[in-house]
Motif scaffolding. Sequence first.
Motif, mmCIF file in Angstrom:
data_model
loop_
_atom_site.group_PDB
_atom_site.id
_atom_site.type_symbol
_atom_site.label_atom_id
_atom_site.label_comp_id
_atom_site.label_asym_id
_atom_site.label_seq_id
_atom_site.Cartn_x
_atom_site.Cartn_y
_atom_site.Cartn_z
ATOM 1 N N SER A 39 1.138 -0.949 -0.207
ATOM 2 C CA SER A 39 0.281 0.511 0.102
ATOM 3 C C SER A 39 1.034 1.383 -0.312
ATOM 4 C CB SER A 39 -1.159 -0.001 1.124
ATOM 5 O OG SER A 39 -1.529 -1.355 1.266
ATOM 6 N N LEU A 138 -1.759 4.265 -7.600
ATOM 7 C CA LEU A 138 -1.248 3.785 -6.037
ATOM 8 C C LEU A 138 -1.180 2.024 -6.152
ATOM 9 C CD1 LEU A 138 -5.524 3.059 -5.088
ATOM 10 C CD2 LEU A 138 -4.139 5.595 -4.183
ATOM 11 N N LEU A 140 -0.169 -0.615 -4.921
ATOM 12 C CA LEU A 140 -1.016 -1.646 -4.314
ATOM 13 C C LEU A 140 0.889 -3.059 -3.062
ATOM 14 C CD1 LEU A 140 -3.810 -2.517 -4.038
ATOM 15 C CD2 LEU A 140 -3.122 -3.994 -6.097
ATOM 16 N N LYS A 177 -6.380 5.523 -9.067
ATOM 17 C CA LYS A 177 -7.927 6.072 -8.314
ATOM 18 C C LYS A 177 -7.956 7.645 -8.377
ATOM 19 C CE LYS A 177 -10.750 4.778 -4.813
ATOM 20 N NZ LYS A 177 -11.404 3.123 -3.812
ATOM 21 N N VAL A 182 -11.554 4.180 -9.889
ATOM 22 C CA VAL A 182 -10.020 2.992 -9.838
ATOM 23 C C VAL A 182 -10.271 1.987 -11.278
ATOM 24 C CG1 VAL A 182 -11.816 0.796 -8.959
ATOM 25 C CG2 VAL A 182 -9.056 1.098 -8.657
ATOM 26 N N PHE A 185 -6.200 -3.160 -11.806
ATOM 27 C CA PHE A 185 -5.018 -3.191 -11.391
ATOM 28 C C PHE A 185 -3.973 -4.045 -12.778
ATOM 29 C CE2 PHE A 185 -5.908 -7.796 -9.943
ATOM 30 C CZ PHE A 185 -4.833 -8.113 -10.712
ATOM 31 N N SER A 358 -6.893 -11.625 -19.236
ATOM 32 C CA SER A 358 -7.148 -12.615 -17.895
ATOM 33 C C SER A 358 -7.730 -13.518 -18.225
ATOM 34 C CB SER A 358 -7.989 -11.499 -16.962
ATOM 35 O OG SER A 358 -8.606 -12.253 -15.651
ATOM 36 N N ASP B 253 -6.195 -5.251 2.634
ATOM 37 C CA ASP B 253 -4.294 -4.700 1.421
ATOM 38 C C ASP B 253 -4.994 -4.071 0.333
ATOM 39 O OD1 ASP B 253 -5.247 -7.610 1.386
ATOM 40 O OD2 ASP B 253 -3.009 -8.012 1.290
ATOM 41 N N LEU B 254 -5.656 -4.751 -0.170
ATOM 42 C CA LEU B 254 -6.579 -4.129 -1.365
ATOM 43 C C LEU B 254 -7.402 -2.998 -1.368
ATOM 44 C CD1 LEU B 254 -6.581 -8.045 -3.698
ATOM 45 C CD2 LEU B 254 -4.704 -6.229 -2.594
ATOM 46 N N MET B 256 -6.845 -1.237 0.361
ATOM 47 C CA MET B 256 -5.718 0.268 0.364
ATOM 48 C C MET B 256 -5.815 0.554 -0.907
ATOM 49 S SD MET B 256 -3.865 0.221 3.955
ATOM 50 C CE MET B 256 -3.774 -1.834 4.505
ATOM 51 N N GLY B 257 -4.883 -0.468 -1.428
ATOM 52 C CA GLY B 257 -4.725 -0.086 -2.659
ATOM 53 C C GLY B 257 -5.539 0.709 -3.780
ATOM 54 N N GLY B 258 -6.668 0.458 -3.548
ATOM 55 C CA GLY B 258 -7.866 0.868 -4.820
ATOM 56 C C GLY B 258 -9.053 0.630 -4.929
ATOM 57 N N SER B 259 -9.074 -0.600 -4.273
ATOM 58 C CA SER B 259 -10.569 -1.760 -4.728
ATOM 59 C C SER B 259 -11.659 -0.949 -4.488
ATOM 60 C CB SER B 259 -10.629 -2.950 -3.396
ATOM 61 O OG SER B 259 -11.834 -3.282 -3.422
ATOM 62 N N GLN B 378 -9.518 -14.937 -12.497
ATOM 63 C CA GLN B 378 -8.719 -13.756 -12.136
ATOM 64 C C GLN B 378 -9.831 -12.958 -11.850
ATOM 65 O OE1 GLN B 378 -6.295 -13.226 -15.382
ATOM 66 N NE2 GLN B 378 -5.470 -15.354 -15.147
ATOM 67 N N ALA B 379 -9.638 -12.336 -10.751
ATOM 68 C CA ALA B 379 -10.108 -10.484 -10.649
ATOM 69 C C ALA B 379 -9.242 -9.286 -10.154
ATOM 70 C CB ALA B 379 -11.337 -11.263 -9.896
ATOM 71 N N ASP B 380 -10.531 -8.709 -10.116
ATOM 72 C CA ASP B 380 -9.544 -6.785 -10.060
ATOM 73 C C ASP B 380 -10.532 -6.192 -9.281
ATOM 74 O OD1 ASP B 380 -8.384 -5.296 -11.018
ATOM 75 O OD2 ASP B 380 -8.431 -5.615 -13.348
ATOM 76 N N LEU B 381 -9.709 -5.237 -9.388
ATOM 77 C CA LEU B 381 -9.716 -4.424 -8.118
ATOM 78 C C LEU B 381 -11.107 -3.696 -8.461
ATOM 79 C CD1 LEU B 381 -6.661 -2.243 -7.439
ATOM 80 C CD2 LEU B 381 -7.893 -3.972 -6.194
ATOM 81 N N THR B 382 -11.904 -3.617 -9.667
ATOM 82 C CA THR B 382 -12.499 -3.204 -9.920
ATOM 83 C C THR B 382 -13.397 -4.338 -9.748
ATOM 84 O OG1 THR B 382 -12.310 -4.639 -11.929
ATOM 85 C CG2 THR B 382 -11.667 -1.439 -11.956
ATOM 86 N N GLU B 384 -13.866 -6.713 -11.998
ATOM 87 C CA GLU B 384 -14.188 -7.118 -12.586
ATOM 88 C C GLU B 384 -13.367 -8.554 -13.315
ATOM 89 O OE1 GLU B 384 -12.853 -5.392 -16.247
ATOM 90 O OE2 GLU B 384 -13.833 -6.687 -17.682
ATOM 91 N N PHE B 385 -14.177 -9.885 -13.414
ATOM 92 C CA PHE B 385 -13.455 -10.871 -12.763
ATOM 93 C C PHE B 385 -14.047 -11.830 -14.619
ATOM 94 C CE2 PHE B 385 -17.640 -13.603 -13.419
ATOM 95 C CZ PHE B 385 -18.707 -12.534 -13.331
ATOM 96 N N VAL B 412 -18.551 -7.914 -13.921
ATOM 97 C CA VAL B 412 -18.555 -6.788 -13.238
ATOM 98 C C VAL B 412 -18.930 -7.636 -11.688
ATOM 99 C CG1 VAL B 412 -18.193 -4.699 -11.757
ATOM 100 C CG2 VAL B 412 -17.635 -4.894 -14.665
#
Lengths: 431, 459
Positions: A39, A138, A140, A177, A182, A185, A358, B253-254, B256-259, B378-382, B384-385, B412
């Motif tokens: 972070s 950000l 991560l 963000k 957002v 990533f 993905s 942690d994600l 805080m990383g913008g999820s 797999q998935a994403d902070l957004t 979206e999977f 999503v």
Amino acid sequence: MTDPRRSSEYGLNALLKAGADKAQCQVTRIEKHELNVISGEMSLLRTTFDTQVKLIAIKDGKKGSTTINKSDPDSVSRGAAEALAIAEASVPDEANDIAEGQPAARFVSGSESPDRDSMHYRMKELLETARERYPTLLMLQAFLDFTREDTYVVNSNGVDFSAVKGVYRCTAVFSAKEEGKVSSFNGTSVAIRDLDTPLIDCGSLRRLMRETTEQIHTCHVSGKFTGDVIIAPDCLGDMLAFLDDSIRDRALISGTSVYRDSLDQLVASPVLSLHSRPVSGEICNGYFITSDGYSAQNSTIVDRGLLKTFLLSLYGSKKTGKARAVNDGGAYVVDPGETTLDEIVKSVDRGLLLVRFSGGNPNENGDFSGVAKNSYFIENGQVKYPISETMISGNLAECYRNIRSVSRERVNYGYAVFPWVAVSGVTILGK
Amino acid sequence: MGGLDLKAYAGLFKTYTELRVQENRTIQISFVKGNNTVNLRSATSGVSARAYQNGSWGFASSPELTPDAIASVVKEATENALFLDSRERKGKAPLPVAAVSSDNDFSTKKPRLGQKELVDFVRQIDDEIARRYPGLASRSVILRCLDMEKTLLTSDGSYSHSMIPRSQIHVMLSVEKDGAPVELMESYGGLGQFEDVFESPSSLWEGIERQYQHLMKKSEGVFAEAGVKTCVLDAELAGILAHEAIGHTCEADLVMGGSVAGDWIGKQVASPLVTLVDFANTALGQTCPVPVYVDDEGTRAEDAVIIEKGVLKSFLHNKESARHFGVQPKGNARAFLFSDEPIIRMRNTGILPGTSKLEDMIASVDDGYYLIKPSNGQADLTSEFMFGVTLGYEIRGGKLGRAIKDTTISGVAFDMLKTVSMISNDMKWLGHGMCGKKQNIPVGMGGPAIKCQVTIGGR
């Protein structure tokens, strides 16, 4: 800690003493120093030591192996006895074997020890540069590690190799963000010999960080169409994984590989040449010794579209009657093309610049589908906008044949060197 | 690992410290088309320490389990924390205190089988598949066993021991159709050592027969029609959805990383039918596939309710993120190897069962798909999977139709969960999940079947 060379010799003797007809012992001592960012903050300094002792025994054509992480004589003796017991329990197979004797050799690459102050300086510099240049970014996670591996391989055919490798590796995962919105990533890894260069200038880190800040606001691609996809170096490895998997032991022994009869046949467009170069100067995180105990050599996998080798192990080679590969694959280098990335983009009527994929694992036939992440829509020769919720699908074997151009520019990740590659005929599904 | 009393080393702690001794033991036996291609065992053990100083962490590990090595890793971890603190000067407050004691050992009480008996067991399965299904182009049978044994001491008074095993047999069947291979994999087994999980090879026949019948239908399968469709996602897909698309976006942690989940606590993010929980060790009265009783920071593991009746309730935390968000940690800090530091991980993540019957859910779909088996996801902070789908069927007029070829679904998650209109009244766990966030680690994923709108790939 026990000297790894002596441990390997002790292990080989223990295997033979326990009754192995043929035996091999590999001892690797691993020392890792890793600086972690979570972070956006430097959070953890990690120092780890480990040892891997791999013991292989063949008796009456039956093979057993054990891996332990203790190198003291008692542990190695117990491991050797267990390898023999596993061999006894196994099924005889004439294809079980170990590498034949080769001239003894010692290989060395990279630094011997880490420069912890420089590690801290370069990571701090990366965080500060990112904050200054890309304020919406950000961070991560990020890791910068120095790993030193001392490997010794000896076997009962006289193999006697040692290799010392020290390499720095940086991995960064980030998003962006702004005003509650957002981006997806994205992330990248790079292996480097030293810390002379700012991390942001290594691999594709700077470009991906910039692009991520552009990807906060995305648009949908409309409808379904067949178009061109320019595969960025960052996901070319994913796209080549199907070929890699299909020319290895499992697919060839089971007979399910679509390339099982394709040696010296066209499997890709003539503009694609792919090499595996584990011992070349351009790959700093390669390897010197194969998993079978051979001295690794560079090879050409695909030469102007023609499949030139399978990636068979010694076992796979004997099982299929085809030639053993001179390396374990990986360390891939794709030759540069004749055109610039700009020229390639200009040649696309409607399609995507695919930066991250993905997707589900392709099936044995090469059919794939998945989501184009961190990617851009291209129309009339121009990159228009970053996209979201866009799927692509097709068949990877067909995609390799449909490559129409390869860029002159390439990115060196330290473990691979890749260009941009344009593929025609991919199904693109927007909203 | 026996005989080590970690409490004897508590005097070495100079600051908040975790001291962990761990051994991972694995067995792998593989048969590919009748060839015994892999036959190995491994054991990886050692000691690690993690120390905390004003917001900076130091970690060190060694494969040696001698008193000197243990003292050395505590010293090095402390020095690493001090080095980083001297450069960073964060001045953060102490961590939440946890002091629990726990011992959970899932070792079998039965006599252990030797390697030869295990090889024979796998070979019998392989032989029987070859005998029953001579038309197969290929087959693979792979046994994988993993025992994770940990002992943990923390400077704030937690002491725990656990031995959590899992045993799985993966069966891959392949046929050739028009010159191209068509395959289907199924995994059997779950929590427990081999002797407790597998009684005899014949206990797998019924499942393998079902797998073969699905494969035959899949070999005649068609490409799914690409687009947004009404789908019934069976339990395994609902489980991977819960883990990948929701669980990860709610890891602190994600966040805080913008999820995107970061701004939505207390908000409606899903249909009111949806309640989603990261279970610590027991769900609906049953032990979960990956039971966690005390995590690797010494926190007692409790269930974390992520979504309750469609409302986002909480994130998943370690001690540090819990302090940041002002909540109590619930035991989500886990490490895979002795040489790994604990990071925020899920345990057993699933949607709670509803009230519908699966057959009624299928019958209610006029034009859509019944999707049964995922490959990867797999998935994403957004949120979206994307999930690979290796087994599914068309639904036409409320009835199952043709099988479909391998495909991918995407969407999503927080949008898709709002379209959930039916949830089945049963619950199944996927017992072989591995999550690859920095370190690979076993996880449980599960759930009922859910009916929803999702984008399906195709041609």
